[in-house]
Design a protein around this motif. Structure first.
Motif, mmCIF file in Angstrom:
data_model
loop_
_atom_site.group_PDB
_atom_site.id
_atom_site.type_symbol
_atom_site.label_atom_id
_atom_site.label_comp_id
_atom_site.label_asym_id
_atom_site.label_seq_id
_atom_site.Cartn_x
_atom_site.Cartn_y
_atom_site.Cartn_z
ATOM 1 N N LEU A 29 3.442 -7.548 14.000
ATOM 2 C CA LEU A 29 2.445 -6.890 14.995
ATOM 3 C C LEU A 29 3.075 -5.540 15.080
ATOM 4 C CD1 LEU A 29 -0.300 -7.189 16.276
ATOM 5 C CD2 LEU A 29 0.889 -7.784 18.558
ATOM 6 N N GLY A 30 4.007 -5.135 15.460
ATOM 7 C CA GLY A 30 4.582 -3.776 15.888
ATOM 8 C C GLY A 30 4.639 -3.057 14.379
ATOM 9 N N GLY A 31 5.262 -3.739 13.319
ATOM 10 C CA GLY A 31 5.769 -3.005 12.012
ATOM 11 C C GLY A 31 4.253 -2.609 11.738
ATOM 12 N N TYR A 32 3.225 -3.149 11.533
ATOM 13 C CA TYR A 32 2.156 -2.988 10.920
ATOM 14 C C TYR A 32 1.262 -1.705 11.844
ATOM 15 C CZ TYR A 32 2.233 -5.940 7.068
ATOM 16 O OH TYR A 32 2.406 -6.656 5.683
ATOM 17 N N SER A 33 1.174 -1.874 13.041
ATOM 18 C CA SER A 33 0.653 -0.984 13.895
ATOM 19 C C SER A 33 1.540 0.312 13.919
ATOM 20 C CB SER A 33 0.782 -1.672 15.630
ATOM 21 O OG SER A 33 0.209 -2.984 15.652
ATOM 22 N N PHE A 34 2.679 0.249 13.736
ATOM 23 C CA PHE A 34 3.393 1.570 13.676
ATOM 24 C C PHE A 34 3.269 2.323 12.461
ATOM 25 C CE2 PHE A 34 6.605 0.184 17.180
ATOM 26 C CZ PHE A 34 6.126 1.299 18.061
ATOM 27 N N MET A 35 3.057 1.378 11.319
ATOM 28 C CA MET A 35 2.595 2.099 10.105
ATOM 29 C C MET A 35 1.145 2.566 9.894
ATOM 30 S SD MET A 35 4.073 -1.024 7.548
ATOM 31 C CE MET A 35 3.783 -0.515 6.028
ATOM 32 N N ALA A 36 0.153 1.840 10.827
ATOM 33 C CA ALA A 36 -1.215 2.583 10.885
ATOM 34 C C ALA A 36 -0.993 3.839 11.463
ATOM 35 C CB ALA A 36 -1.838 1.604 11.563
ATOM 36 N N GLY A 37 -0.201 3.999 12.504
ATOM 37 C CA GLY A 37 -0.162 5.091 13.312
ATOM 38 C C GLY A 37 0.552 6.398 12.341
ATOM 39 N N TRP A 38 1.681 6.052 11.776
ATOM 40 C CA TRP A 38 2.338 7.021 11.053
ATOM 41 C C TRP A 38 1.593 7.490 9.792
ATOM 42 C CZ3 TRP A 38 5.511 9.910 13.009
ATOM 43 C CH2 TRP A 38 6.395 9.511 13.926
ATOM 44 N N ALA A 39 0.616 6.510 9.218
ATOM 45 C CA ALA A 39 -0.161 6.849 8.162
ATOM 46 C C ALA A 39 -1.149 8.108 8.677
ATOM 47 C CB ALA A 39 -0.942 5.665 7.684
ATOM 48 N N ILE A 40 -1.819 7.944 9.773
ATOM 49 C CA ILE A 40 -2.525 8.876 10.299
ATOM 50 C C ILE A 40 -1.812 10.210 10.529
ATOM 51 C CG2 ILE A 40 -4.008 9.937 12.547
ATOM 52 C CD1 ILE A 40 -4.579 6.793 12.872
ATOM 53 N N VAL A 41 -0.824 10.489 11.032
ATOM 54 C CA VAL A 41 0.081 11.433 11.218
ATOM 55 C C VAL A 41 0.421 12.332 9.875
ATOM 56 C CG1 VAL A 41 2.034 12.571 12.353
ATOM 57 C CG2 VAL A 41 1.027 10.803 13.421
ATOM 58 N N PHE A 42 0.794 11.146 8.946
ATOM 59 C CA PHE A 42 1.114 11.766 7.390
ATOM 60 C C PHE A 42 0.141 12.426 6.844
ATOM 61 C CE2 PHE A 42 1.959 10.570 3.032
ATOM 62 C CZ PHE A 42 2.588 11.391 2.879
ATOM 63 N N MET A 43 -1.127 11.780 6.906
ATOM 64 C CA MET A 43 -2.513 12.594 6.280
ATOM 65 C C MET A 43 -2.633 13.827 6.992
ATOM 66 S SD MET A 43 -4.822 9.199 5.355
ATOM 67 C CE MET A 43 -4.719 8.618 6.984
ATOM 68 N N VAL A 44 -2.706 13.738 8.386
ATOM 69 C CA VAL A 44 -2.948 15.356 8.864
ATOM 70 C C VAL A 44 -1.931 16.054 8.633
ATOM 71 C CG1 VAL A 44 -3.024 16.093 11.305
ATOM 72 C CG2 VAL A 44 -3.978 13.985 10.938
ATOM 73 N N ALA A 45 -0.547 15.765 8.522
ATOM 74 C CA ALA A 45 0.548 16.766 8.063
ATOM 75 C C ALA A 45 0.350 17.207 6.928
ATOM 76 C CB ALA A 45 1.718 16.178 8.177
ATOM 77 N N LEU A 46 -0.124 16.402 5.763
ATOM 78 C CA LEU A 46 -0.145 16.776 4.238
ATOM 79 C C LEU A 46 -1.539 17.885 4.416
ATOM 80 C CD1 LEU A 46 0.238 13.776 2.031
ATOM 81 C CD2 LEU A 46 1.459 15.681 2.260
ATOM 82 N N SER A 47 -2.561 17.667 5.090
ATOM 83 C CA SER A 47 -3.864 18.385 5.123
ATOM 84 C C SER A 47 -3.439 19.977 5.602
ATOM 85 C CB SER A 47 -4.969 17.661 5.820
ATOM 86 O OG SER A 47 -4.573 17.820 7.176
#
Length: 490
Positions: free
Chosen positions: A336-354
């Motif tokens: 639960l923690g692993g997938y939740s954190f991955m979802a959060g970092w995916a959002i930050v990653f996309m914002v950073a790339l943009s």
């Protein structure tokens, strides 16, 4: 204690020629990409007198890369019958033949002036990885005591991560990544195979396999004594005999029989969701396209190989950490923690790339996101997913369950590897939206539907799932009161 040493050595002997090869062979193919493509062109020029078109070279390289998951899928399908007929340990030993064939083919490919030998060697390498990815966690989980079952089975993920890191290190141009040494790099996977062939015969077969599949109680007791030393084995043996009695008169199940059996409906759904999420969460895209992603993030070209080693090291560190805490924290919180954190970092990653063209420090945030994403994957999903099929299925269904898991893993690896460039092209900076959705959906499934298996015997876990599979449909909503909540409490 001696018994702990024997168990640790058994884990090492199984791991070095097992899931280590999966990680190692994924990473060693990245360094010599340009050298092998050049070799393909030169070979074709010598044969026909005309060079290959760049698109044809790319197509041949795609065949080379695709041969690995295709071999893996074949290995996953073969692993079930092998585990039943030959046993867990014998299957792991025999499996080394495939990687030695692969090493000979790739090692002599330049001398023979045949790039077809490289493609064939990658298929055999995948075949080896597909078999070991299924049989090693099964062998280790069946050999481990109940209180250490999660930690021992999770070493499969630690060896995968170790293979990734060592493959990245050996592939550096200062070692075997140079143009004149790439055949040696591709053939270096024979070394762990030879180590396993020497070491593993000294350790016992899975006690559960010996008792339940073979009906050989004497060999089972002998194997347990080797693994546990002279401590009291009566409780563990009684548990195994109860499991044997529960499966008496049954034969090993086929994969399609699991889909037809209502009694394993929730177990099957759980492993299908989690095995698919393993690849569809986007973690392996970081490795297949690490250099591309880092270039997009603005990392200098000359430092990329060393940054890539850092990503592999992240997964190794977290898988070892997960190994130490899984039998204390439980399976559900880590997933639960692993997938939740991955979802959060995916959002930050996309914002950073943009925003990286507008804000000077955004490339560094992108790099942090990649490391954090891999850390989140390593702390739970990377290892726990491989443990669950052993825990939630009985002895007769376990090989078939691993065949299903392995087939999904390799098919989805191929799917993501093929689709990711097109996802990047169509979604640009928002290429991780599909992976974000997978992570969210998986986290929700784990949170609402997956029971905890920590510290429970295989029979206790089976009983818990039986209640779910055969519960009366008196309510449209799946809530069944406090009793069901107790079954999933940590």
């Amino acid at each position: 204690q001696l018994q702990n040493k024997i168990l640790i050595l058994t884990v090492c002997a199984a791991g070095i020629g097992g899931t280590f090869q999966y990680g190692y062979n994924i990473s060693i193919i990245n360094a010599p990409t340009l050298h092998i493509q050049r070799f393909m062109n030169e070979t074709w020029l010598e044969r026909t007198g005309a060079p290959l078109d760049s698109n044809v070279i790319l197509l041949l390289w795609s065949f080379t890369v695709s041969a690995y998951p295709l071999g893996g899928l074949s290995g996953a399908i073969a692993a079930g019958p092998m585990a039943i007929m030959l046993g867990r340990k014998t299957s792991l030993l025999l499996n080394n033949v495939f990687v030695i064939i692969a090493a000979v083919l790739s090692g002599f490919s330049r001398m023979a002036k045949s790039f077809e030998m490289i493609i064939l060697s990658r298929f055999f390498t995948g075949l080896n990885a597909g078999i070991s990815m299924n049989i090693q966690p099964m062998y280790l989980a069946e050999s481990a005591p109940k209180k250490l079952r999660g930690a021992v089975a999770l070493t499969s993920a630690s060896f995968t991560a170790l293979g990734l890191v060592l493959g990245q290190v050996v592939g550096l141009r200062e070692l075997l990544g140079a143009e004149n040494s790439w055949p040696l790099l591709l053939a270096s996977n024979a070394v762990p195979a030879l180590i396993q062939l020497v070491a593993l015969p000294w350790f016992p077969e899975s006690p559960r396999y010996l008792l339940i599949d073979r009906g050989d109680k004497e060999s089972c007791v002998s194997a347990l004594q080797k693994l546990r030393g002279h401590c009291d084995l009566s409780a563990e043996l009684e548990e195994m005999l109860a499991e044997q009695a529960a499966t008496e008169g049954q034969r090993a199940k086929k994969p399609w029989e699991l889909f037809q059996n209502r009694g394993v409906r929730w177990q099957l759904l759980s492993i299908v969701v989690l095995s698919s999420a393993m690849q569809l969460c986007g973690n392996d895209s970081m490795y297949f396209y690490a250099a591309y992603v880092f270039q997009e993030a603005g990392i200098p070209q000359e430092t990329i190989p060393y940054v890539v080693i850092g990503t592999g090291s992240c997964e190794l560190i977290t898988s070892v950490t997960c190994n130490m805490i899984i039998d204390y924290a439980g399976r559900r919180p880590l997933l639960l923690g692993g997938y939740s954190f991955m979802a959060g970092w995916a959002i930050v990653f996309m914002v950073a790339l943009s925003q990286q063209a507008q804000v000077s420090w955004m490339p560094y945030l992108s790099m942090v996101c990649i490391f954090a994403y891999i850390l989140s994957f390593g702390i739970g999903p990377a290892g726990v997913t491989g443990v669950l099929p052993t825990e939630v299925f009985d002895q007769m269904s376990r090989p078939a369950a691993y065949m299903i898991c392995g087939s999904l893993l390799w098919f989805n690896l191929f799917l993501v590897g093929t689709a990711f460039p097109f996802i990047v092209k169509s979604l640009a900076h928002f290429c991780y939206v599909p992976f974000f959705l997978v992570c969210i959906c998986t986290a929700l499934y784990v949170g609402f539907f997956l029971p905890e298996t920590k510290g429970k015997s295989f029979l206790e876990i089976s009983e818990e799932f039986k209640k779910r599979n055969f519960k009366t449909h008196t309510h449209a909503f799946p809530y069944k009161g406090p009793e069901e909540i107790k079954s999933t409490v940590l």
